[in-house]
Write a protein that holds these residues in place. Structure first.
Motif, PDB file in Angstrom:
ATOM      1  N   ILE A   3       0.843  -1.203   0.000  1.00  0.00           N
ATOM      2  CA  ILE A   3       0.000   0.000   0.000  1.00  0.00           C
ATOM      3  C   ILE A   3       0.877   1.251   0.000  1.00  0.00           C
ATOM      4  CG2 ILE A   3      -1.734   1.324   1.259  1.00  0.00           C
ATOM      5  CD1 ILE A   3      -2.972  -1.167   0.213  1.00  0.00           C
ATOM      6  N   TYR A   4       1.622   1.434   1.087  1.00  0.00           N
ATOM      7  CA  TYR A   4       2.403   2.657   1.253  1.00  0.00           C
ATOM      8  C   TYR A   4       3.675   2.594   0.421  1.00  0.00           C
ATOM      9  CZ  TYR A   4      -0.870   3.054   5.119  1.00  0.00           C
ATOM     10  OH  TYR A   4      -2.030   3.113   5.872  1.00  0.00           O
ATOM     11  N   GLY A   5       3.782   3.517  -0.515  1.00  0.00           N
ATOM     12  CA  GLY A   5       4.905   3.520  -1.451  1.00  0.00           C
ATOM     13  C   GLY A   5       4.613   2.758  -2.719  1.00  0.00           C
ATOM     14  N   GLY A   6       3.669   1.806  -2.639  1.00  0.00           N
ATOM     15  CA  GLY A   6       3.315   1.027  -3.818  1.00  0.00           C
ATOM     16  C   GLY A   6       2.113   1.576  -4.542  1.00  0.00           C
ATOM     17  N   ILE A   7       1.047   1.851  -3.787  1.00  0.00           N
ATOM     18  CA  ILE A   7      -0.171   2.436  -4.351  1.00  0.00           C
ATOM     19  C   ILE A   7      -0.332   3.871  -3.900  1.00  0.00           C
ATOM     20  CG2 ILE A   7      -2.704   2.297  -4.337  1.00  0.00           C
ATOM     21  CD1 ILE A   7      -2.363  -0.749  -3.883  1.00  0.00           C
ATOM     22  N   TRP A   8      -0.043   4.103  -2.627  1.00  0.00           N
ATOM     23  CA  TRP A   8      -0.357   5.375  -1.974  1.00  0.00           C
ATOM     24  C   TRP A   8       0.930   6.058  -1.524  1.00  0.00           C
ATOM     25  CZ3 TRP A   8      -4.422   8.509  -1.255  1.00  0.00           C
ATOM     26  CH2 TRP A   8      -4.417   9.411  -0.195  1.00  0.00           C
ATOM     27  N   VAL A   9       1.132   7.306  -1.949  1.00  0.00           N
ATOM     28  CA  VAL A   9       2.303   8.071  -1.518  1.00  0.00           C
ATOM     29  C   VAL A   9       1.900   9.348  -0.801  1.00  0.00           C
ATOM     30  CG1 VAL A   9       3.882   7.149  -3.249  1.00  0.00           C
ATOM     31  CG2 VAL A   9       2.454   9.138  -3.820  1.00  0.00           C
ATOM     32  N   GLY A  50      -2.839  11.567  -4.005  1.00  0.00           N
ATOM     33  CA  GLY A  50      -2.138  10.618  -3.149  1.00  0.00           C
ATOM     34  C   GLY A  50      -1.869   9.274  -3.776  1.00  0.00           C
ATOM     35  N   TYR A  51      -2.575   8.923  -4.857  1.00  0.00           N
ATOM     36  CA  TYR A  51      -2.373   7.645  -5.545  1.00  0.00           C
ATOM     37  C   TYR A  51      -1.315   7.806  -6.623  1.00  0.00           C
ATOM     38  CZ  TYR A  51      -7.088   7.092  -3.618  1.00  0.00           C
ATOM     39  OH  TYR A  51      -8.185   7.069  -2.788  1.00  0.00           O
ATOM     40  N   ARG A  52      -0.365   6.881  -6.678  1.00  0.00           N
ATOM     41  CA  ARG A  52       0.690   6.945  -7.691  1.00  0.00           C
ATOM     42  C   ARG A  52       0.085   6.927  -9.082  1.00  0.00           C
ATOM     43  NH1 ARG A  52       6.267   4.597  -6.053  1.00  0.00           N
ATOM     44  NH2 ARG A  52       6.576   4.886  -8.286  1.00  0.00           N
ATOM     45  N   ALA A 101      -1.911 -12.797  -5.289  1.00  0.00           N
ATOM     46  CA  ALA A 101      -1.235 -12.159  -4.162  1.00  0.00           C
ATOM     47  C   ALA A 101       0.209 -11.820  -4.577  1.00  0.00           C
ATOM     48  CB  ALA A 101      -1.242 -13.090  -2.950  1.00  0.00           C
ATOM     49  N   GLN A 102       0.527 -10.504  -4.672  1.00  0.00           N
ATOM     50  CA  GLN A 102      -0.373  -9.377  -4.516  1.00  0.00           C
ATOM     51  C   GLN A 102      -0.128  -8.361  -5.629  1.00  0.00           C
ATOM     52  OE1 GLN A 102      -0.421  -7.713  -0.537  1.00  0.00           O
ATOM     53  NE2 GLN A 102      -0.772  -9.692   0.411  1.00  0.00           N
ATOM     54  N   MET A 103      -0.787  -7.203  -5.554  1.00  0.00           N
ATOM     55  CA  MET A 103      -0.776  -6.283  -6.678  1.00  0.00           C
ATOM     56  C   MET A 103       0.563  -5.564  -6.869  1.00  0.00           C
ATOM     57  SD  MET A 103      -3.784  -3.657  -7.774  1.00  0.00           S
ATOM     58  CE  MET A 103      -3.589  -2.345  -6.589  1.00  0.00           C
ATOM     59  N   VAL A 104       1.123  -5.025  -5.787  1.00  0.00           N
ATOM     60  CA  VAL A 104       2.349  -4.230  -5.889  1.00  0.00           C
ATOM     61  C   VAL A 104       3.320  -4.615  -4.775  1.00  0.00           C
ATOM     62  CG1 VAL A 104       3.314  -1.894  -6.115  1.00  0.00           C
ATOM     63  CG2 VAL A 104       0.915  -2.304  -6.726  1.00  0.00           C
ATOM     64  N   ASN A 105       4.555  -4.937  -5.146  1.00  0.00           N
ATOM     65  CA  ASN A 105       5.692  -5.057  -4.219  1.00  0.00           C
ATOM     66  C   ASN A 105       5.651  -6.237  -3.252  1.00  0.00           C
ATOM     67  OD1 ASN A 105       7.107  -2.791  -5.165  1.00  0.00           O
ATOM     68  ND2 ASN A 105       6.008  -1.405  -3.796  1.00  0.00           N
ATOM     69  N   VAL A 106       4.635  -7.072  -3.311  1.00  0.00           N
ATOM     70  CA  VAL A 106       4.496  -8.167  -2.348  1.00  0.00           C
ATOM     71  C   VAL A 106       4.251  -9.473  -3.106  1.00  0.00           C
ATOM     72  CG1 VAL A 106       3.133  -9.084  -0.433  1.00  0.00           C
ATOM     73  CG2 VAL A 106       3.563  -6.618  -0.585  1.00  0.00           C
ATOM     74  N   LEU A 125       3.507  -5.258 -10.177  1.00  0.00           N
ATOM     75  CA  LEU A 125       4.387  -4.102 -10.291  1.00  0.00           C
ATOM     76  C   LEU A 125       5.349  -4.057  -9.122  1.00  0.00           C
ATOM     77  CD1 LEU A 125       1.599  -1.447 -11.051  1.00  0.00           C
ATOM     78  CD2 LEU A 125       3.022  -2.615 -12.740  1.00  0.00           C
ATOM     79  N   LEU A 126       6.544  -3.532  -9.374  1.00  0.00           N
ATOM     80  CA  LEU A 126       7.514  -3.248  -8.326  1.00  0.00           C
ATOM     81  C   LEU A 126       7.833  -1.761  -8.376  1.00  0.00           C
ATOM     82  CD1 LEU A 126       9.972  -6.250  -8.908  1.00  0.00           C
ATOM     83  CD2 LEU A 126       8.054  -6.141  -7.295  1.00  0.00           C
ATOM     84  N   THR A 127       7.947  -1.140  -7.200  1.00  0.00           N
ATOM     85  CA  THR A 127       8.293   0.274  -7.146  1.00  0.00           C
ATOM     86  C   THR A 127       9.506   0.477  -6.246  1.00  0.00           C
ATOM     87  OG1 THR A 127       6.875   0.809  -5.247  1.00  0.00           O
ATOM     88  CG2 THR A 127       5.862   0.910  -7.434  1.00  0.00           C
ATOM     89  N   ASP A 128      10.216   1.552  -6.515  1.00  0.00           N
ATOM     90  CA  ASP A 128      11.366   1.959  -5.713  1.00  0.00           C
ATOM     91  C   ASP A 128      11.433   3.475  -5.788  1.00  0.00           C
ATOM     92  OD1 ASP A 128      13.717   2.173  -4.291  1.00  0.00           O
ATOM     93  OD2 ASP A 128      14.995   1.764  -6.031  1.00  0.00           O
ATOM     94  N   GLY A 129      10.890   4.157  -4.750  1.00  0.00           N
ATOM     95  CA  GLY A 129      10.802   5.605  -4.833  1.00  0.00           C
ATOM     96  C   GLY A 129       9.984   6.001  -6.049  1.00  0.00           C
ATOM     97  N   PRO A 130      10.520   6.855  -6.914  1.00  0.00           N
ATOM     98  CA  PRO A 130       9.741   7.297  -8.074  1.00  0.00           C
ATOM     99  C   PRO A 130       9.718   6.298  -9.227  1.00  0.00           C
ATOM    100  CG  PRO A 130      11.879   8.360  -8.085  1.00  0.00           C
ATOM    101  CD  PRO A 130      11.805   7.570  -6.792  1.00  0.00           C
TER     102      PRO A 130
END
Length: 508
Positions: free
Chosen positions: A46-52, A63-65, A360-365, A370-375
């Motif tokens: 959630i935090y950093g993946g979907i919501w910043v 607030g949503y990426r 399981a799951q949508m972002v980063n898990v 999708l994978l995110t790293d900062g921007p």
């Protein structure tokens, strides 16, 4: 080594795969929600993946990426399950409403022992769903909250403006109109992190919580906490005791290369071929689980009113070295792409009962899209499989008779080819072909019964190594490419599937 190419070989034509797609006897509709996603308060999901947050320098929409929103909309995400997972049965919805600065924090005791500030709550979740155009799946807290808490949350979310005190509170918090809850999860993994319950007790609780959760805004499908893997006794008890009061039964199954020890699952990258083979063999057990759980459900529900909702599935490896082990961070490779395609083909064969699922799951898990790293953001090979299978959403399943050669590695012996076929909502037929043999190309001949086709085009996902993957520095290592290696003539489709590949063919 996992990252190296394997010598290319081709199975002799006479030993290839043969199949018949039966367009003359169409099957059930494949519901769009089978391609659902899962977003839990876990790691950077959630935090950093979907919501910043609205004040982030990362481009965002309230607030949503923006990059994540665009990527998810591009694959037509139909549904997202939230807030868990194990997190759901320690989640109290009131902590996640009202001014963000006034929301109480807590420790996420399930995942990493980190602070949860509840900055992403009910309003933020529904805002995400509205931006994606997706249906909603809210998991209620059965493990540590009374039935009244679930009933009040449903009231808050769905009651008409000014009709109840909770609806008025929702309006004061910025949302006048009620939301629609498509699915309500009655707890999560009640046999485990949701309460360590016996099946009969869990079924009794399911009846109780389901009774008092009443939507004020249209139908709300109630999904019971169902079995894990081969726990058929749980399905029997839940259907016998609560089957008349639920609309779905959740099944959870995770693919691990090494079964038996959850602390030694195997690495996501750099694995030997044996672990490619065991991963595929374990993935194929999904067919067995769906068949046997469905048979139990058929005894109690022959009309198939109650769906089998596979609302947690995917690969689970050892965490990325150096990461918080509670964040379940792992890379995503060509192996995961093949696993995703195998599961989707299996779901298509069980579309009469499997009418909703969530990877399981949508972002980063875990097996993330999708994978995110900062921007930065990167689309994984699994994301591209979901892109290839978009025509399956809402399509009619076409039965397939398949004879496949075998893939052998050490003690593993499994069919090397998996197939599914659909007629989409526009009437076009699509065929998915998966070659899970990492060494050999396989000739395939497909008879087309009940249809005429004069042209074929396609796309393919493959790679040079079993663990080929996309990184932030090399985001396009594994992406769909045009596939021109198929021909259609005289009512038959012929091609040769490259080793370790997923191919989608569009017939016209």
């Amino acid at each position: 080594m996992g990252g190296t190419s394997l010598a290319a070989q081709t199975v002799p034509a006479g030993e290839g795969a043969t199949a018949t797609v039966r367009a003359d006897t169409p099957g059930p509709r494949i519901e769009r929600d089978v391609f659902g996603q899962f977003a839990e308060h876990l790691g950077h999901g959630i935090y950093g993946g979907i919501w910043v947050g609205r004040n982030s320098k990362i481009p965002n929409d309230a607030g949503y990426r923006r990059d994540v929103l665009a990527a998810m909309k591009a694959i037509d995400v139909p549904m997202v399950r939230w807030p868990g997972g194990c997190f759901a049965d320690e989640y109290h919805w009131r902590d996640g409403i009202g001014p963000a600065k006034a929301r109480p924090g807590k420790i996420n005791t399930n995942w990493g022992g980190v602070n949860e500030d509840n900055g992403f709550g009910t309003h933020e979740y529904f805002g995400l769903m509205e931006r994606l155009g997706a249906s909603t799946y809210v998991s209620a807290n059965v493990g540590s909250a009374p039935p009244a808490e679930t009933a009040q949350w449903v009231d808050y979310m769905t009651s008409a403006t000014d009709s109840t005190a909770l609806a008025k509170e929702r309006a004061r918090n910025g949302r006048a109109a009620p939301w629609k809850v498509r699915y309500l999860g009655i707890g999560n993994e009640l046999w485990g992190c949701g309460g360590n319950m016996r099946a009969e007790y869990a079924a009794d609780l399911t009846n109780r919580y389901a009774l008092f959760a009443k939507s004020g805004n249209g139908p709300m499908l109630k999904i019971a906490s169902g079995p894990s893997d081969s726990n058929y006794e749980w399905t029997e008890a839940m259907m016998r005791i609560a089957g008349k009061n639920i609309d779905g039964l959740a099944l959870h199954y995770y693919t691990r290369p090494r079964e038996g020890d959850w602390n030694n699952k195997g690495p996501a990258l750099g694995f030997p071929e044996r672990e490619w083979a065991t991963t595929m063999a374990h993935t194929l057990r999904m067919e067995e689980f769906l068949t046997k759980h469905s048979a139990i459900m058929d005894k109690h529900d022959p009309a198939k009113r109650v769906m089998l909702a596979v609302d947690e599935w995917g690969t689970w490896y050892d965490p990325t070295p150096g990461s918080n082990p509670g964040f379940l961070e792992q890379q995503n490779s060509l192996r995961d792409a093949v696993v995703a395609a195998l599961n989707i083909n299996i779901f298509a064969r069980h579309a009469d009962r499997v009418r909703m699922a969530a990877i399981a799951q949508m972002v980063n898990v875990l097996q993330a899209m999708l994978l995110t790293d900062g921007p930065r953001m990167v689309k994984t090979p699994t994301y591209w499989v979901f892109d290839l299978y978009k025509p399956w959403q809402g399509a009619t399943a076409l039965p397939v008779d398949l004879t496949s050669p075998w893939y052998h590695k050490d003690e593993v012996a499994i069919p090397a080819v998996s197939v599914s076929a659909v007629r989409d909502t526009a009437g076009q037929v699509h065929v998915a072909l998966v070659n899970l043999d990492p060494n050999r190309a396989i000739p395939v001949s497909v008879s087309l019964a009940g249809m005429q086709a004069g042209q074929v085009s396609g796309r393919i996902i493959t790679g040079t190594g079993m663990d080929a993957h996309n990184s932030f520095d090399r985001p396009d290592t594994v992406t769909p490419q045009p596939f021109a290696g198929a021909q259609v003539s005289g009512g038959a489709l012929t091609t040769t599937l490259p080793a370790k590949s997923v191919v989608i063919l569009d017939l016209r």
